[in-house]
Design a protein around this motif. Sequence first.
Motif, PDB file in Angstrom:
ATOM      1  N   THR A  66     -23.084  -0.847  -8.443  1.00  0.00           N
ATOM      2  CA  THR A  66     -23.577  -2.059  -7.853  1.00  0.00           C
ATOM      3  C   THR A  66     -23.398  -1.666  -6.326  1.00  0.00           C
ATOM      4  O   THR A  66     -22.625  -2.386  -5.714  1.00  0.00           O
ATOM      5  N   PRO A  67     -24.037  -1.119  -5.802  1.00  0.00           N
ATOM      6  CA  PRO A  67     -24.128  -0.554  -4.445  1.00  0.00           C
ATOM      7  C   PRO A  67     -24.109  -1.891  -3.572  1.00  0.00           C
ATOM      8  O   PRO A  67     -24.903  -2.905  -3.708  1.00  0.00           O
ATOM      9  N   SER A  68     -23.162  -1.916  -2.552  1.00  0.00           N
ATOM     10  CA  SER A  68     -23.139  -3.298  -1.670  1.00  0.00           C
ATOM     11  C   SER A  68     -22.007  -2.783  -0.593  1.00  0.00           C
ATOM     12  O   SER A  68     -21.049  -2.192  -0.800  1.00  0.00           O
ATOM     13  N   VAL A  69     -22.804  -3.284   0.521  1.00  0.00           N
ATOM     14  CA  VAL A  69     -21.655  -2.903   1.866  1.00  0.00           C
ATOM     15  C   VAL A  69     -20.626  -3.832   1.786  1.00  0.00           C
ATOM     16  O   VAL A  69     -19.879  -3.879   2.604  1.00  0.00           O
ATOM     17  N   VAL A 103     -25.794   4.413   2.565  1.00  0.00           N
ATOM     18  CA  VAL A 103     -24.539   3.618   1.652  1.00  0.00           C
ATOM     19  C   VAL A 103     -24.157   2.539   2.645  1.00  0.00           C
ATOM     20  O   VAL A 103     -24.062   1.295   2.331  1.00  0.00           O
ATOM     21  N   ASN A 104     -23.794   2.832   4.008  1.00  0.00           N
ATOM     22  CA  ASN A 104     -23.164   1.777   4.608  1.00  0.00           C
ATOM     23  C   ASN A 104     -24.389   0.932   5.443  1.00  0.00           C
ATOM     24  O   ASN A 104     -23.924  -0.405   5.676  1.00  0.00           O
ATOM     25  N   HIS A 105     -25.478   1.448   5.560  1.00  0.00           N
ATOM     26  CA  HIS A 105     -26.630   0.881   6.287  1.00  0.00           C
ATOM     27  C   HIS A 105     -26.138   0.407   7.574  1.00  0.00           C
ATOM     28  O   HIS A 105     -26.701  -0.514   8.437  1.00  0.00           O
ATOM     29  N   TYR A 106     -25.243   1.067   8.473  1.00  0.00           N
ATOM     30  CA  TYR A 106     -24.909   0.806   9.675  1.00  0.00           C
ATOM     31  C   TYR A 106     -24.047  -0.283   9.985  1.00  0.00           C
ATOM     32  O   TYR A 106     -23.553  -0.662  11.038  1.00  0.00           O
ATOM     33  N   THR A 107     -23.747  -0.974   8.902  1.00  0.00           N
ATOM     34  CA  THR A 107     -22.957  -2.145   8.815  1.00  0.00           C
ATOM     35  C   THR A 107     -21.452  -2.131   9.429  1.00  0.00           C
ATOM     36  O   THR A 107     -20.672  -3.021   9.665  1.00  0.00           O
ATOM     37  N   GLY A 108     -21.081  -0.949   9.391  1.00  0.00           N
ATOM     38  CA  GLY A 108     -19.514  -0.396   9.709  1.00  0.00           C
ATOM     39  C   GLY A 108     -19.447  -0.127  11.067  1.00  0.00           C
ATOM     40  O   GLY A 108     -18.373   0.204  11.540  1.00  0.00           O
ATOM     41  N   LYS A 109     -20.595   0.061  11.781  1.00  0.00           N
ATOM     42  CA  LYS A 109     -20.660   0.574  13.307  1.00  0.00           C
ATOM     43  C   LYS A 109     -20.478  -0.843  14.011  1.00  0.00           C
ATOM     44  O   LYS A 109     -20.884  -1.906  13.869  1.00  0.00           O
ATOM     45  N   THR A 110     -19.963  -0.604  15.444  1.00  0.00           N
ATOM     46  CA  THR A 110     -19.987  -1.736  16.423  1.00  0.00           C
ATOM     47  C   THR A 110     -21.204  -1.814  16.897  1.00  0.00           C
ATOM     48  O   THR A 110     -22.235  -0.692  16.809  1.00  0.00           O
ATOM     49  N   TRP A 111     -21.505  -3.051  17.638  1.00  0.00           N
ATOM     50  CA  TRP A 111     -22.698  -3.062  18.327  1.00  0.00           C
ATOM     51  C   TRP A 111     -22.898  -2.211  19.533  1.00  0.00           C
ATOM     52  O   TRP A 111     -23.958  -1.867  19.999  1.00  0.00           O
ATOM     53  N   LYS A 112     -21.843  -1.768  20.109  1.00  0.00           N
ATOM     54  CA  LYS A 112     -21.792  -0.753  20.953  1.00  0.00           C
ATOM     55  C   LYS A 112     -22.391   0.453  20.431  1.00  0.00           C
ATOM     56  O   LYS A 112     -23.153   1.077  21.141  1.00  0.00           O
ATOM     57  N   LYS A 168     -35.703  -1.890  -2.064  1.00  0.00           N
ATOM     58  CA  LYS A 168     -35.700  -3.004  -2.647  1.00  0.00           C
ATOM     59  C   LYS A 168     -34.341  -3.061  -3.362  1.00  0.00           C
ATOM     60  O   LYS A 168     -33.844  -4.179  -3.397  1.00  0.00           O
ATOM     61  N   GLY A 169     -33.862  -1.988  -4.251  1.00  0.00           N
ATOM     62  CA  GLY A 169     -32.561  -2.164  -5.076  1.00  0.00           C
ATOM     63  C   GLY A 169     -31.590  -2.566  -4.101  1.00  0.00           C
ATOM     64  O   GLY A 169     -30.689  -3.322  -4.439  1.00  0.00           O
ATOM     65  N   SER A 170     -31.441  -1.900  -2.902  1.00  0.00           N
ATOM     66  CA  SER A 170     -30.132  -2.088  -2.187  1.00  0.00           C
ATOM     67  C   SER A 170     -30.362  -3.362  -1.363  1.00  0.00           C
ATOM     68  O   SER A 170     -29.316  -3.748  -0.850  1.00  0.00           O
ATOM     69  N   TRP A 171     -31.432  -3.666  -1.041  1.00  0.00           N
ATOM     70  CA  TRP A 171     -31.430  -4.776  -0.281  1.00  0.00           C
ATOM     71  C   TRP A 171     -31.210  -6.096  -1.099  1.00  0.00           C
ATOM     72  O   TRP A 171     -30.608  -6.910  -0.780  1.00  0.00           O
ATOM     73  N   GLU A 172     -31.594  -6.139  -2.310  1.00  0.00           N
ATOM     74  CA  GLU A 172     -31.470  -7.154  -3.128  1.00  0.00           C
ATOM     75  C   GLU A 172     -30.033  -7.148  -3.972  1.00  0.00           C
ATOM     76  O   GLU A 172     -29.837  -7.724  -4.849  1.00  0.00           O
ATOM     77  N   GLY A 173     -29.446  -6.075  -3.837  1.00  0.00           N
ATOM     78  CA  GLY A 173     -28.094  -6.013  -4.405  1.00  0.00           C
ATOM     79  C   GLY A 173     -28.300  -5.670  -5.863  1.00  0.00           C
ATOM     80  O   GLY A 173     -27.272  -6.207  -6.745  1.00  0.00           O
ATOM     81  N   MET A 174     -29.267  -5.042  -6.275  1.00  0.00           N
ATOM     82  CA  MET A 174     -29.574  -4.793  -7.716  1.00  0.00           C
ATOM     83  C   MET A 174     -28.606  -3.653  -8.406  1.00  0.00           C
ATOM     84  O   MET A 174     -28.186  -2.712  -7.670  1.00  0.00           O
ATOM     85  N   SER A 175     -28.349  -4.037  -9.497  1.00  0.00           N
ATOM     86  CA  SER A 175     -27.337  -3.084 -10.348  1.00  0.00           C
ATOM     87  C   SER A 175     -28.462  -1.900 -10.458  1.00  0.00           C
ATOM     88  O   SER A 175     -29.582  -1.844 -10.794  1.00  0.00           O
TER      89      SER A 175
END
Length: 422
Positions: A66-69, A103-112, A168-175
Amino acid sequence: MKLQVSNLLVVLGISLPLGESHINPMNSRDIPFPRYRFTKWALSDELFLKDVAAPAAGYSEGTWDTPSVANSPESKSFNRLASTVRQSAKKMGFSEEVWDCYVNHYTGKTWKELNKMDLAKYFKVLGLEEPGNLDNKVGTPSSATFQKKWGDLDRQERSAAEELCYTKGSWEGMSLADWGYPIYRLIPYSQVARDKEKHSNAKALGYHKSKDWDNTRSNPIELNSFEVLTSGQKLAAKNLGFTEDGWDCYQNHYAGYTWDELATEGVQTHYRKLDWNHDSWHGNIDPPKTEHTRFEDLTTDQQSALSELCYTPLSWNEDMPIPDWPCFKTHYFDSTWPELQGLGVQEFFVTLGWSHNSWHGNIDAPVTHNMQWKNLTAEEKYAAGQICFDETDWSKRSAPKLSSWKNPNSSEGMRPFWIFTL
């Protein structure tokens, strides 16, 4: 439930250790799709992945499937992972750019950091606002746009999501069980035949010879939807790994549906883009010209429609049997060292001891080159699997041959010195 595949296309640079697909990225930066990450845990026969690398990186079967950030370790950007986790990720094949995007979709990056990378604009399209403190990380996105279903995104939003390596799978949090890509189907028949159970199930579906299996869209059974298969055929398909949705999309491409059923399933619009209508679908008039047009000659919208119907350039064009795909035919030994990185497989050669210098013949080949399969470590077997070797194919390698164009002062653009004859 309708199965949709995101706009990701299998390309000639395919890498299939056990049938896994190397998928062409939709992002404009050509960051390669990490097929090793999106293989269901239970379908992987790679002991190194399940027993060593993934657990060391903090994965369990549940978090892997279940890939998820929102989960560790995927909530962190690559450079913020603990060093031991980062090393395990590298051994699985991840580079920093692949991890951060897919994997992280850049969500672990700072806005800077995002502004410096020119990626903040994609999050803004998706409804996130830049905070006053640019040292804040994105974190788990929670805008209204991120709550939409993949199919409800408009074109601009879909494009922005793809630039952040969402599917689609990673966007919708699909197994991963619901992603549906038939990794078990895309291996040569010769490898299927080595597994008694797989071979038996394949034969039950009419795949009696290599030509029936290796040439996609050639077996008449693929014209049938899952519903009309016999009970024995359904069981064989399930034993190979197919779900009903997976069969109807990837094998049948909904060709066994009536025109009205296509509308009910939500895929008729894709066939309309390919110029089909009720009369042509039911054989009252000739099929549209697109039916005989090569993938690369179709419009972008038509290529996207084929992707939604689970076609790939290879399966649509039907001009290259599976054993001729580069991963199986050459195992990428006809690529330059930089090209291996672009294909997303260089890390596996590094695990096998290769370097730029040994690849281009400036120093000796690594010791793994002369090893028997049984003497490889689990990690090395995993890496060999990622470039489409199994034990039988590994044993067929001959001694390396000196190429006629070998240059003692070979540059990065030179072809590799060592060529395997399979």
